[in-house]
Design a protein around this motif. Structure first.
Motif, mmCIF file in Angstrom:
data_model
loop_
_atom_site.group_PDB
_atom_site.id
_atom_site.type_symbol
_atom_site.label_atom_id
_atom_site.label_comp_id
_atom_site.label_asym_id
_atom_site.label_seq_id
_atom_site.Cartn_x
_atom_site.Cartn_y
_atom_site.Cartn_z
ATOM 1 N N LEU A 97 14.010 7.324 0.534
ATOM 2 C CA LEU A 97 13.435 6.953 1.855
ATOM 3 C C LEU A 97 12.656 5.443 1.891
ATOM 4 C CD1 LEU A 97 12.735 10.427 3.121
ATOM 5 C CD2 LEU A 97 14.505 9.157 3.839
ATOM 6 N N PHE A 98 11.626 5.425 0.953
ATOM 7 C CA PHE A 98 10.588 4.412 1.063
ATOM 8 C C PHE A 98 11.002 3.235 0.201
ATOM 9 C CE2 PHE A 98 8.384 8.189 2.140
ATOM 10 C CZ PHE A 98 7.972 7.781 3.176
ATOM 11 N N PHE A 99 11.333 3.332 -1.165
ATOM 12 C CA PHE A 99 11.771 2.183 -1.940
ATOM 13 C C PHE A 99 13.033 1.661 -1.469
ATOM 14 C CE2 PHE A 99 9.021 3.298 -6.147
ATOM 15 C CZ PHE A 99 7.756 3.279 -5.482
ATOM 16 N N MET A 100 14.060 2.393 -1.489
ATOM 17 C CA MET A 100 15.393 1.866 -0.842
ATOM 18 C C MET A 100 15.311 1.680 0.760
ATOM 19 S SD MET A 100 17.658 4.227 -3.158
ATOM 20 C CE MET A 100 19.196 3.359 -3.304
ATOM 21 N N ARG B 119 0.846 -1.083 0.090
ATOM 22 C CA ARG B 119 0.007 0.022 0.100
ATOM 23 C C ARG B 119 1.102 1.179 0.197
ATOM 24 N NH1 ARG B 119 -4.880 2.586 1.421
ATOM 25 N NH2 ARG B 119 -4.320 4.269 2.976
ATOM 26 N N THR B 120 1.961 1.415 0.792
ATOM 27 C CA THR B 120 2.796 2.582 0.828
ATOM 28 C C THR B 120 3.628 2.597 -0.397
ATOM 29 O OG1 THR B 120 2.915 2.014 3.384
ATOM 30 C CG2 THR B 120 4.788 3.559 2.325
ATOM 31 N N TYR B 121 4.100 1.576 -0.985
ATOM 32 C CA TYR B 121 4.712 1.710 -2.273
ATOM 33 C C TYR B 121 3.972 2.216 -3.205
ATOM 34 C CZ TYR B 121 8.146 -1.510 -0.047
ATOM 35 O OH TYR B 121 9.197 -2.069 0.608
ATOM 36 N N LEU B 122 2.746 1.754 -3.240
ATOM 37 C CA LEU B 122 1.665 2.242 -4.358
ATOM 38 C C LEU B 122 1.399 3.513 -4.298
ATOM 39 C CD1 LEU B 122 -0.720 -0.721 -4.538
ATOM 40 C CD2 LEU B 122 0.678 0.131 -6.442
ATOM 41 N N LEU B 123 1.371 4.269 -2.875
ATOM 42 C CA LEU B 123 1.191 5.703 -2.738
ATOM 43 C C LEU B 123 2.161 6.568 -3.082
ATOM 44 C CD1 LEU B 123 -0.604 5.544 0.917
ATOM 45 C CD2 LEU B 123 -1.613 6.634 -1.190
ATOM 46 N N VAL B 124 3.645 5.839 -2.738
ATOM 47 C CA VAL B 124 4.779 6.537 -3.136
ATOM 48 C C VAL B 124 4.679 6.642 -4.775
ATOM 49 C CG1 VAL B 124 7.243 6.328 -3.270
ATOM 50 C CG2 VAL B 124 6.063 5.882 -1.162
ATOM 51 N N PHE B 125 4.420 5.465 -5.334
ATOM 52 C CA PHE B 125 4.302 5.586 -6.865
ATOM 53 C C PHE B 125 3.479 6.732 -7.306
ATOM 54 C CE2 PHE B 125 2.138 3.976 -10.369
ATOM 55 C CZ PHE B 125 2.967 3.941 -11.397
ATOM 56 N N ALA B 126 2.255 6.730 -6.728
ATOM 57 C CA ALA B 126 1.281 7.670 -7.261
ATOM 58 C C ALA B 126 1.742 9.042 -7.086
ATOM 59 C CB ALA B 126 0.040 7.463 -6.515
ATOM 60 N N GLY B 127 2.689 9.343 -6.033
ATOM 61 C CA GLY B 127 3.219 10.663 -5.793
ATOM 62 C C GLY B 127 4.244 10.930 -6.886
ATOM 63 N N LEU B 128 4.943 10.050 -7.151
ATOM 64 C CA LEU B 128 6.162 9.970 -8.041
ATOM 65 C C LEU B 128 5.558 10.412 -9.558
ATOM 66 C CD1 LEU B 128 8.379 6.997 -7.153
ATOM 67 C CD2 LEU B 128 9.053 9.543 -7.091
ATOM 68 N N ALA B 129 4.387 9.731 -9.725
ATOM 69 C CA ALA B 129 3.667 9.954 -11.346
ATOM 70 C C ALA B 129 3.069 11.430 -11.379
ATOM 71 C CB ALA B 129 2.666 8.800 -11.252
ATOM 72 N N ILE B 130 2.406 11.893 -10.118
ATOM 73 C CA ILE B 130 2.020 13.050 -9.975
ATOM 74 C C ILE B 130 3.123 14.145 -9.968
ATOM 75 C CG2 ILE B 130 0.592 14.847 -8.397
ATOM 76 C CD1 ILE B 130 -0.976 12.319 -7.653
#
Lengths: 198, 97
Positions: free
Chosen positions: B64-67, B20-31
């Motif tokens: 911070l999150f993916f690594m 869930r956190t990874y998907l939120l971070v991904f959404a943030g990166l895309a935006i």
């Protein structure tokens, strides 16, 4: 006589006085050297760009590269999800996410090669016709080489996965591959802005 | 002297964020990427600082999150961010020349 030498699995590295995993510590040290390598290259590129015409970067295709940046971000997500999968001991999901990473990474590299073909083929930007071109191909080429190494590493990780070498207690190699891949993504995030957008 | 278990970190269960956190971070990166592309077409002088801040934000999200640097030992952060003491002035000087 009992054997006191620790048995090293793929998860456990050589004993470390710091209490940290030696392989992971080594990867972070390697990434620190990579930060310095790419920073020197970027500084060199920015200097070359400063000596080039202000509109030298207008030949670059921002929309295509923006989509390619998104593709690389997708690959970072699938690597993160692959680590999450093996944390749960799910080898099938690990393999599937790694295969997706391979697809996204391969797409990124293919688009970069296509971009090179268009730029060099049309003669608009080549490594030898301007300082901007030389810097552009040096920096993006170095990054592309890192993606290529990452793809080979991804294939190896998929092979190790299919051999059942990872489990919920034993996935350090997946994590270390992930560190490398995410770093390559971080470098591109910075390059995309400094080369294409600024 | 207390002996450190060499495999302590490896044997302990990790406390990394879930999907869930990874998907939120991904959404943030895309935006943030979309915003970057939009900002690139602005002609104002604030374009460059905004783009640099946005890319730094994206890089931090990945680190911070993916690594997992937010969740791992501080030693890794020290090792990774240490070179930035030299790198940031180098890039800054090259950028403003």
């Amino acid at each position: 006589m009992s054997d006191t030498t620790p048995h090293l699995t793929m998860q456990q590295s050589a004993p470390s006085a710091t209490g940290l995993d030696s392989a992971k510590l080594g990867m972070w040290l390697f990434l620190a050297t990579e930060v310095m390598l790419f920073s020197a290259m970027i500084a060199g590129f920015l200097d070359m760009r400063g000596r080039s015409p202000a509109d030298a970067h207008h030949v670059l295709n921002i929309p295509v590269t923006a989509v390619n940046t998104f593709v690389l971000i997708c690959s970072s997500l699938t690597v993160a999800l692959s680590v999450a999968a093996i944390e749960q001991g799910d080898q099938k999901r690990l393999r599937n996410f790694l295969l997706l990473t391979l697809l996204f990474g391969g797409t990124f590299l293919s688009v970069q090669i296509y971009e090179y073909n268009v730029l060099i083929g049309s003669g608009e930007l080549t490594p030898w016709n301007s300082l901007f071109g030389a810097g552009f191909f040096a920096v993006t080429g170095l990054h592309g080489f890192h993606v290529f190494i990452g793809l080979i590493w991804c294939v190896l990780t998929i092979i190790w996965t299919s051999q059942g070498k990872f489990s919920a207690q034993n996935f350090m190699r997946v994590e270390i591959f992930g560190l490398y891949w995410h770093f390559v993504d971080v470098v591109w995030i910075i390059l995309f802005v400094l080369i294409y957008l600024v | 002297m207390k002996r450190v278990d060499p495999n302590k970190e490896a044997l302990q269960p990790h406390h990394y964020p879930g999907s869930r956190t990874y998907l939120l971070v991904f959404a943030g990166l895309a935006i943030l990427t979309l915003i970057e592309v939009g900002v690139a077409y602005i002609t104002s002088d604030i374009r460059v600082p905004i783009l640099i801040i946005l890319s730094a934000l994206k890089a931090l999200l990945v680190i911070l999150f993916f690594m997992h640097l937010r969740y791992d030992s501080r030693w890794y952060a020290f090792i990774f961010f240490g070179p930035l003491v030299l790198v940031i002035p180098l890039i800054w000087i090259s950028l403003i020349r």
